[in-house]
Design a protein around this motif. Structure first.
Motif, mmCIF file in Angstrom:
data_model
loop_
_atom_site.group_PDB
_atom_site.id
_atom_site.type_symbol
_atom_site.label_atom_id
_atom_site.label_comp_id
_atom_site.label_asym_id
_atom_site.label_seq_id
_atom_site.Cartn_x
_atom_site.Cartn_y
_atom_site.Cartn_z
ATOM 1 N N GLY A 76 -9.859 8.586 -4.707
ATOM 2 C CA GLY A 76 -9.927 8.117 -3.335
ATOM 3 C C GLY A 76 -8.635 8.280 -2.583
ATOM 4 N N ALA A 77 -7.743 9.178 -3.088
ATOM 5 C CA ALA A 77 -6.468 9.358 -2.415
ATOM 6 C C ALA A 77 -6.700 9.764 -0.971
ATOM 7 C CB ALA A 77 -5.642 10.438 -3.138
ATOM 8 N N GLY A 78 -5.944 9.099 -0.066
ATOM 9 C CA GLY A 78 -6.028 9.435 1.341
ATOM 10 C C GLY A 78 -7.224 8.841 2.039
ATOM 11 N N GLN A 79 -8.004 8.010 1.356
ATOM 12 C CA GLN A 79 -9.195 7.449 1.962
ATOM 13 C C GLN A 79 -9.020 5.993 2.354
ATOM 14 O OE1 GLN A 79 -12.533 8.128 -0.626
ATOM 15 N NE2 GLN A 79 -11.949 10.234 -1.021
ATOM 16 N N GLY A 80 -7.793 5.453 2.239
ATOM 17 C CA GLY A 80 -7.561 4.066 2.601
ATOM 18 C C GLY A 80 -8.003 3.140 1.497
ATOM 19 N N PRO A 81 -7.904 1.834 1.742
ATOM 20 C CA PRO A 81 -8.284 0.857 0.726
ATOM 21 C C PRO A 81 -9.733 1.000 0.324
ATOM 22 C CG PRO A 81 -7.047 -0.183 2.507
ATOM 23 C CD PRO A 81 -7.381 1.199 2.955
ATOM 24 N N ALA A 82 -9.985 0.902 -0.983
ATOM 25 C CA ALA A 82 -11.351 0.984 -1.478
ATOM 26 C C ALA A 82 -12.015 -0.375 -1.350
ATOM 27 C CB ALA A 82 -11.351 1.437 -2.945
ATOM 28 N N ALA A 83 -13.314 -0.396 -1.673
ATOM 29 C CA ALA A 83 -14.017 -1.669 -1.656
ATOM 30 C C ALA A 83 -13.329 -2.637 -2.604
ATOM 31 C CB ALA A 83 -15.472 -1.468 -2.054
ATOM 32 N N GLY A 84 -13.254 -3.899 -2.185
ATOM 33 C CA GLY A 84 -12.578 -4.879 -3.017
ATOM 34 C C GLY A 84 -11.076 -4.837 -2.873
ATOM 35 N N GLU A 85 -10.568 -4.156 -1.831
ATOM 36 C CA GLU A 85 -9.142 -4.074 -1.597
ATOM 37 C C GLU A 85 -8.841 -4.416 -0.148
ATOM 38 O OE1 GLU A 85 -7.684 -0.265 -2.682
ATOM 39 O OE2 GLU A 85 -8.255 -0.434 -4.781
ATOM 40 N N SER A 86 -7.586 -4.787 0.112
ATOM 41 C CA SER A 86 -7.121 -5.052 1.464
ATOM 42 C C SER A 86 -5.671 -4.624 1.548
ATOM 43 C CB SER A 86 -7.250 -6.538 1.804
ATOM 44 O OG SER A 86 -6.523 -6.855 2.979
ATOM 45 N N SER A 87 -5.287 -4.021 2.674
ATOM 46 C CA SER A 87 -3.896 -3.585 2.812
ATOM 47 C C SER A 87 -2.939 -4.769 2.875
ATOM 48 C CB SER A 87 -3.732 -2.729 4.071
ATOM 49 O OG SER A 87 -3.936 -3.508 5.240
ATOM 50 N N ALA A 88 -3.480 -5.981 3.113
ATOM 51 C CA ALA A 88 -2.640 -7.169 3.166
ATOM 52 C C ALA A 88 -2.561 -7.889 1.827
ATOM 53 C CB ALA A 88 -3.168 -8.128 4.232
ATOM 54 N N SER A 89 -3.309 -7.437 0.821
ATOM 55 C CA SER A 89 -3.263 -8.060 -0.493
ATOM 56 C C SER A 89 -1.893 -7.828 -1.130
ATOM 57 C CB SER A 89 -4.357 -7.473 -1.388
ATOM 58 O OG SER A 89 -4.239 -7.980 -2.705
ATOM 59 N N PRO A 90 -1.328 -8.836 -1.800
ATOM 60 C CA PRO A 90 0.013 -8.686 -2.376
ATOM 61 C C PRO A 90 0.114 -7.627 -3.460
ATOM 62 C CG PRO A 90 -0.655 -10.998 -2.299
ATOM 63 C CD PRO A 90 -1.875 -10.186 -2.002
ATOM 64 N N ASP A 91 -1.005 -7.329 -4.144
ATOM 65 C CA ASP A 91 -0.937 -6.467 -5.324
ATOM 66 C C ASP A 91 -0.165 -5.172 -5.077
ATOM 67 O OD1 ASP A 91 -3.400 -8.200 -5.294
ATOM 68 O OD2 ASP A 91 -3.457 -7.549 -7.384
ATOM 69 N N ALA A 92 -0.638 -4.377 -4.130
ATOM 70 C CA ALA A 92 -0.014 -3.084 -3.884
ATOM 71 C C ALA A 92 1.298 -3.227 -3.137
ATOM 72 C CB ALA A 92 -0.973 -2.183 -3.099
ATOM 73 N N LYS A 93 1.377 -4.165 -2.210
ATOM 74 C CA LYS A 93 2.571 -4.293 -1.379
ATOM 75 C C LYS A 93 3.802 -4.629 -2.204
ATOM 76 C CE LYS A 93 1.169 -3.344 2.760
ATOM 77 N NZ LYS A 93 1.780 -2.231 3.537
ATOM 78 N N LEU A 94 3.659 -5.572 -3.131
ATOM 79 C CA LEU A 94 4.815 -5.966 -3.911
ATOM 80 C C LEU A 94 5.227 -4.892 -4.915
ATOM 81 C CD1 LEU A 94 4.123 -9.765 -4.475
ATOM 82 C CD2 LEU A 94 5.431 -8.637 -2.685
ATOM 83 N N MET A 95 4.259 -4.093 -5.359
ATOM 84 C CA MET A 95 4.604 -3.014 -6.294
ATOM 85 C C MET A 95 5.414 -1.919 -5.615
ATOM 86 S SD MET A 95 3.856 -3.809 -9.265
ATOM 87 C CE MET A 95 4.242 -2.203 -9.982
ATOM 88 N N GLU A 96 5.411 -1.881 -4.281
ATOM 89 C CA GLU A 96 6.233 -0.903 -3.571
ATOM 90 C C GLU A 96 7.718 -1.107 -3.871
ATOM 91 O OE1 GLU A 96 5.377 -1.110 0.565
ATOM 92 O OE2 GLU A 96 3.284 -0.484 0.355
#
Length: 414
Positions: free
Chosen positions: A99-119
């Motif tokens: 799903g690269a380049g397709q934005g957040p998948a189902a069950g995901e949110s760009s505001a969720s801490p999971d991905a943001k903090l891993m940056e």
């Protein structure tokens, strides 16, 4: 300037830290993860503006000073840089992601801490933090024209991504983590992000394989500090040293620097550029979703993942891990290497076999070095801190050790 007093740790210093250190109540407890650790040449300029004259202190006394620190309130700015030496191949690696380049998948949110903090596991980032006891913390990651904020206030945890205008909301379990139904939904505890979290991780690992000394003084964020220097006594580690600048007045670590044994700039460097131990304004911990923002509840993310089948896929991935026979540890201290049996004994496909797409093969070749030894043959995948050897017969050896140390460990296992 304080002398270079030293203490060869024998486990007692670690026991002091573990037994006496206060809960890191003023640190965002759900913040970032490293590196590890975690993981963080950042701020050489902010570290030194003349070495202050401070009373003499021993390494043991300085460790106890960190452990006894009970500052519950602070605010400030932290700059953190992580450089693990992973080669950059542009968007190549990302092209392999589903799903690269397709934005957040189902069950995901760009505001969720999971991905943001891993940056924070790579690159340079500027953070603003504030804390007022164990129930109020705020961490903001500043971007170019955008900001991501994670706010814990009492029973609520909020994540807000200004770029997408999305909001994440979860209920806190009282420990800085977010729980939903049956405790399923937890915001990631993450990698250590503040200098104190990083220092405590390093001190907890200290033992009789470690030298701890006082390496003089420095000024960090305009405050006088002692420098605690932690070094492996063993050869073969990828860690050269860990330096912690400790506030002379409060005992709060102000800067953390992990230098690799290979030299060059720091692999992990995190430090305050400004810090204030006064009580932050209450408005720092208030949050109301902006008008028009999309708000996602933690329960909704779980439900979306179940509906999309993502949860089933995750369970399949976890069940595959059951095939591992566990791990054995070879060596001890800084040169410990974990030996893992891969299910089915499958190693990497042979080069030119056609079993791997050309782009993927290019990616693997860029990361790995072919090696041979008494164990047979395999490929070593390198970063500046953690290296892994995958043998052709499907065993994995991994540790914060050099390539030669990995090969030696694999030979020992045979």
């Amino acid at each position: 300037m304080a002398p270079n007093d030293s203490a060869e740790t024998n486990g007692e210093a670690t026991g002091t830290v573990v037994g006496r250190r206060k809960a890191a109540r003023y640190i965002v407890p759900f913040a970032v993860a490293g590196v590890a650790a975690a993981t963080i040449g950042l701020v050489p300029a902010l570290a030194d503006s003349g070495d202050p004259e401070l009373p003499d202190i021993t390494a043991q006394e300085l460790i106890e000073k960190i452990a006894a620190s009970d500052e519950e309130q602070l605010s400030g700015t932290v700059k953190i840089t992580t450089d693990l030496g992973i080669p950059s191949l542009g968007g190549l690696a990302g092209s392999f992601a589903p799903g690269a380049g397709q934005g957040p998948a189902a069950g995901e949110s760009s505001a969720s801490p999971d991905a943001k903090l891993m940056e924070l596991a790579s690159g340079t980032h500027t953070l603003r933090i504030a804390a007022d006891g164990p129930d109020k913390q705020r961490l903001s990651i500043l971007g170019e024209g955008s900001e991501y904020s994670l706010v814990h206030n009492g029973d609520d945890v909020w994540g807000y991504d200004s770029e997408s205008n999305e909001v994440y909301h979860a209920k806190s379990d009282g420990k800085g983590r977010a729980d939903g139904e049956a405790g399923k939904h937890k915001a990631p505890e993450g990698m250590p992000a503040t200098p104190k979290e990083l220092a405590e991780e390093a001190l907890a690992a200290a033992g009789d394989t470690t030298s701890v000394t006082v390496g003089g003084t420095a000024q960090v964020a305009g405050r006088d500090a002692y420098k605690l220097v932690i070094k492996p006594k063993q050869s073969g580690s990828t860690v050269g040293s860990v330096t912690v600048a400790v506030d002379a007045s409060t005992g709060v670590p102000l800067k953390f620097t992990l230098a690799p044994s290979s030299g060059g700039k720091a692999a992990v460097d995190a430090g305050f550029t400004d810090v204030d131990f006064a009580k932050p304004d209450a408005s720092s911990f208030s949050f109301t979703p902006p008008k028009g923002a999309e708000v996602t509840e933690a329960d909704e993310l779980e439900a979306g993942a179940e509906k999309d089948g993502a949860a089933d896929e995750a369970r399949k991935d976890l069940s595959a891990l059951e095939g591992f026979k566990g791990l054995d540890v070879i060596g001890e201290g800084w040169t410990a290497v974990a030996e893992i049996d891969v299910p089915g004994g499958a190693g990497l496909p042979a080069q030119g076999s056609g079993d791997v797409p050309a782009q993927a093969q290019q990616f693997l070749d860029a990361l790995g070095d072919k090696v041979t030894g008494d164990f047979g043959s395999g490929t070593v995948f390198k970063t500046r801190l953690v290296n892994a050897l995958l043998t052709d017969d499907g065993k994995v050896y991994v540790g914060a050790v050099t390539k030669d140390a990995l090969v030696k460990a694999a030979d020992t296992a045979k």
